[in-house]
Design a protein around this motif. Sequence first.
Motif, short mmCIF file in Angstrom:
data_model
loop_
_atom_site.label_atom_id
_atom_site.label_comp_id
_atom_site.label_asym_id
_atom_site.label_seq_id
_atom_site.Cartn_x
_atom_site.Cartn_y
_atom_site.Cartn_z
N GLY A 197 47.55 23.97 28.22
CA GLY A 197 46.63 25.00 28.52
C GLY A 197 46.77 26.01 29.74
O GLY A 197 47.58 25.72 30.59
N TYR A 198 46.11 27.18 29.77
CA TYR A 198 46.30 27.76 30.87
C TYR A 198 44.82 28.44 31.12
O TYR A 198 44.00 28.87 30.37
CB TYR A 198 46.69 29.22 30.28
CG TYR A 198 47.20 30.09 31.51
CD1 TYR A 198 48.42 30.04 32.21
CD2 TYR A 198 46.76 31.41 31.63
CE1 TYR A 198 48.49 30.76 33.07
CE2 TYR A 198 47.05 32.30 32.39
CZ TYR A 198 47.81 31.84 33.52
OH TYR A 198 48.49 33.00 34.10
N GLN A 199 44.45 28.25 32.56
CA GLN A 199 43.07 28.43 32.94
C GLN A 199 43.03 29.35 34.14
O GLN A 199 43.83 29.60 35.11
CB GLN A 199 42.68 27.12 33.69
CG GLN A 199 41.04 26.92 33.85
CD GLN A 199 40.59 25.68 34.52
OE1 GLN A 199 41.09 24.68 33.87
NE2 GLN A 199 39.91 25.66 35.64
N LEU A 200 42.01 30.39 33.62
CA LEU A 200 41.82 31.24 34.87
C LEU A 200 40.51 31.02 35.54
O LEU A 200 39.65 30.43 35.22
CB LEU A 200 41.54 32.80 34.24
CG LEU A 200 42.79 33.26 33.55
CD1 LEU A 200 42.56 34.66 32.62
CD2 LEU A 200 43.91 33.48 34.41
N ASN A 201 40.46 31.23 36.91
CA ASN A 201 39.37 30.75 37.60
C ASN A 201 38.88 31.84 38.43
O ASN A 201 39.66 32.31 39.57
CB ASN A 201 39.85 29.51 38.55
CG ASN A 201 40.31 28.27 37.83
OD1 ASN A 201 39.47 27.61 37.33
ND2 ASN A 201 41.54 28.26 37.71
N TRP A 202 37.73 32.52 38.49
CA TRP A 202 37.11 33.63 39.12
C TRP A 202 36.48 32.83 40.47
O TRP A 202 35.26 31.97 40.45
CB TRP A 202 36.30 34.41 38.21
CG TRP A 202 36.82 35.39 37.60
CD1 TRP A 202 37.22 36.51 37.81
CD2 TRP A 202 37.43 35.20 36.17
NE1 TRP A 202 37.92 37.24 36.61
CE2 TRP A 202 37.83 36.50 35.75
CE3 TRP A 202 37.54 34.03 35.42
CZ2 TRP A 202 38.35 36.63 34.57
CZ3 TRP A 202 37.97 34.11 33.97
CH2 TRP A 202 38.45 35.63 33.57
N ALA A 203 36.89 32.91 41.51
CA ALA A 203 36.40 32.34 42.86
C ALA A 203 35.54 33.43 43.74
O ALA A 203 35.78 34.67 43.45
CB ALA A 203 37.52 31.78 43.56
N ASN A 204 35.10 33.14 44.79
CA ASN A 204 34.52 33.87 45.73
C ASN A 204 35.53 34.68 46.46
O ASN A 204 36.48 34.67 46.66
CB ASN A 204 33.67 33.13 46.89
CG ASN A 204 32.95 33.76 47.70
OD1 ASN A 204 33.48 34.14 48.78
ND2 ASN A 204 31.56 34.18 47.47
N GLN A 205 34.97 36.03 47.03
CA GLN A 205 35.83 37.02 47.39
C GLN A 205 36.79 36.49 48.82
O GLN A 205 37.58 36.81 49.11
CB GLN A 205 35.06 38.21 47.91
CG GLN A 205 34.62 39.22 46.50
CD GLN A 205 34.10 40.37 47.22
OE1 GLN A 205 34.60 41.03 48.20
NE2 GLN A 205 33.14 40.89 46.36
N ARG A 206 36.16 35.37 49.41
CA ARG A 206 36.68 35.00 50.49
C ARG A 206 37.89 34.11 50.24
O ARG A 206 38.66 33.36 51.38
CB ARG A 206 35.65 34.25 51.72
CG ARG A 206 34.63 35.35 51.65
CD ARG A 206 33.49 34.43 52.74
NE ARG A 206 32.24 35.27 53.24
CZ ARG A 206 32.48 36.34 54.36
NH1 ARG A 206 33.64 36.25 54.92
NH2 ARG A 206 31.56 37.18 54.58
N PHE A 207 37.90 33.60 49.02
CA PHE A 207 39.11 32.60 48.54
C PHE A 207 40.40 32.93 49.27
O PHE A 207 41.05 32.02 49.80
CB PHE A 207 39.12 32.63 47.21
CG PHE A 207 40.04 31.39 46.40
CD1 PHE A 207 39.62 30.21 46.78
CD2 PHE A 207 41.21 31.82 46.00
CE1 PHE A 207 40.46 29.03 46.33
CE2 PHE A 207 41.98 30.65 45.74
CZ PHE A 207 41.74 29.61 45.48
N ASP A 208 40.86 34.25 49.22
CA ASP A 208 42.31 34.54 49.84
C ASP A 208 42.22 35.13 50.98
O ASP A 208 43.08 35.80 51.71
CB ASP A 208 42.78 35.51 48.73
CG ASP A 208 42.27 36.92 48.47
OD1 ASP A 208 41.15 37.07 48.97
OD2 ASP A 208 42.56 37.80 47.59
#
Length: 447
Positions: A197-208
């Motif tokens: 599988g291939y998973q996309l994860n939308w995280a909080n803006q502060r993640f990077d």
Amino acid sequence: MEIKNLRNLTLALALGLTSTGAFAQITNTATIDGTTPFGSSEEYRTWSVGVNAGVLNQTNIFGFNRAGFNKLNHEVGYSAYIKKHLTPSFGLKAQYLGGKVGGSMKNATAGINEFEAKTPWSAALSAEWTLGNTSWRFANGIVKPYFAIGLGALNFETTTTDVGGASHKNDATTKLYVPADAGFKFAITKGINLDLGYQLNWANQRFDGVMGGQYKNDLFSYAHAGIEVALGNKEKPFMNNSNPVAAFVNDANKKYDAIKAERDALVASNAQLKQQLNEIAADLRDDDGDGVANKFDKCPNTPAGVKVDGSGCPLPEMKNETKVIEKIIVTEEDKKVVDEAIKNLEFDLGKATIRSTSFESLNRVASLLIEKNFSLKLAGHTDNTGSLQTNLRLSKERAESVKAYLVSKGANASRIEAVGYGPNQPIATNATAEGRQQNRRVEFTLF
């Protein structure tokens, strides 16, 4: 260049899996055995667990939300989940995901140049749809595409490095994130799937560590491989691998096979009966019209109008014959001879063998029949002890035994009739030993 290569590799893998799924199908009933259309979920194994590992990175094959981090850092990720299958095509999945994500900018001149976000844990609940379980062509598809989307909590701790080499470590925090997963399940056995599988994860803006626009959340991907194992009774099929269309068709085929087998048996039985009826009709056909069936007609070509006997042969002509009717008179003395024979008649217990004590009186009956040319009817009777079939046979055999004895003493066999009535004509009650004794008898009737 690295991003482009990863994108091409991922697209090639997806296309390869899709083309494989189009051809790698088999037709069998292992995934539906023991199930019925609209049956209870108890017919299936509905729980499964999965583990997988793969590559985490800040980029994705679609080019979404990279925030300038265009140099990939491939990191190891790992995940585990437990899933409840509500239907063959839909289930709810609780997933754990861990690892770390990093990236850097190739030509940055100011500000943040590199980041690394450690993700010790995450927990998400997702809805998952399996697309290969409604095929009308295959009872069991080896390759099953799926996709899932959910909502969860992501714990992360981000460290950033600026172009001058100074680093800054942000505090660990837990924020909501949205995982979206897609891939293929490969059915290895009845209850085990290979999961790519291939998973996309939308995280909080502060993640990077870099704040984007108001609606531009950070995004990282997880390309993974692992296995999924069904829980529960191994004899039951795994709901996630089951095709409800195939279950319906399989059930209809079984019912059709049963009805067809019953019909074939009836057709064969009817054909046999028809053949027997045809044989009987052929045996009973009377080609010469003399009233005697062909099977029994010893003179098959008798001319029309000729009187025949029972064997179908012409009767001799009767010329000027006068039929003399003989009057038979039975005297009281004659009746006494018969009554005495009845009283003295004894048989061995349960048999038709006449005892020797009865011979003398039977001899006098035989003499009477010879002397006066009487006809005699012998009627055998029993009590109701034992089965009806046995009593009918025994009564008939005893009457025949008396007839045979009288014939052996010279009586005309054609003038003696022997019948058996069993227990059907009692003259006393069968509830007592005395009554049953009276019912066990052979009646003599002179005429």
